[in-house]
Design an enzyme around this catalytic site. Sequence first.
Site, PDB file in Angstrom:
ATOM      1  N   CYS A  74       1.684   2.809   5.461  1.00  0.00           N
ATOM      2  CA  CYS A  74       2.756   2.138   4.585  1.00  0.00           C
ATOM      3  C   CYS A  74       3.679   3.721   4.233  1.00  0.00           C
ATOM      4  O   CYS A  74       4.975   3.520   4.340  1.00  0.00           O
ATOM      5  CB  CYS A  74       1.973   1.769   3.070  1.00  0.00           C
ATOM      6  SG  CYS A  74       1.246   0.374   3.550  1.00  0.00           S
ATOM      7  N   ASN A  75       3.467   4.806   3.795  1.00  0.00           N
ATOM      8  CA  ASN A  75       4.117   5.886   3.622  1.00  0.00           C
ATOM      9  C   ASN A  75       4.775   6.323   4.337  1.00  0.00           C
ATOM     10  O   ASN A  75       5.881   6.702   4.672  1.00  0.00           O
ATOM     11  CB  ASN A  75       2.816   7.042   2.865  1.00  0.00           C
ATOM     12  CG  ASN A  75       2.258   6.740   1.591  1.00  0.00           C
ATOM     13  OD1 ASN A  75       3.066   5.970   0.864  1.00  0.00           O
ATOM     14  ND2 ASN A  75       0.994   7.425   1.128  1.00  0.00           N
TER      15      ASN A  75
END
Length: 199
Positions: A74-75
Amino acid sequence: MNKFKALFFISLAAVGFANLSFAQTVTSGQLKVGSTAPSFTAKDYRGRNVDLKAMTQKGKVILVFYRGQWCPYCNRYLSSLQDSMQLIAGKGATVVAISPEMPDNAEKTAAKTKVSFPIISDAGNRLLKMYKTGYTLEDATLKQYKAYGIDLSKANGNNENMLPVPATYIIDQNMKISAVFYDADYRNRPSVRQLVNEL
């Protein structure tokens, strides 16, 4: 966190997370292209109102659901969107990210990814349910997550043990969904090129 612990966690993130079960039971009812996007007003992690309908009046909105600040996939994805904001803004569009985490964890995501776009803390899972992206983790998977130091009850501030499919919806100025990227495998995300081509 000392240097050794940090390196250890990064190793787990790079290798161990890939082994976590992703084949969860996901409701096959994602919103379809051409359907009306649910309107909402919600607060970002800074406490500022984010009004989806008002944002669409200025251009298309890329609505991104992500799992949490603990998720390296996600990051990395949010960072790639931020790196491409000039391309996205050049198409008259903007990005809004949504996570089931508490505001302080959403703030950690912002710090890690350096994003300039709003990150909404959907700690009550209201938006996950509205956009049909939420699913409940099985007990065995919860144990796996806890073994990696991820306690969803604490991170999300509730006991629903819910995460979003990392879905992405593009919403046009008529509040219609013009594109959908929806994959139960959290490792798969649409490329920036794919998104820009849909704007």
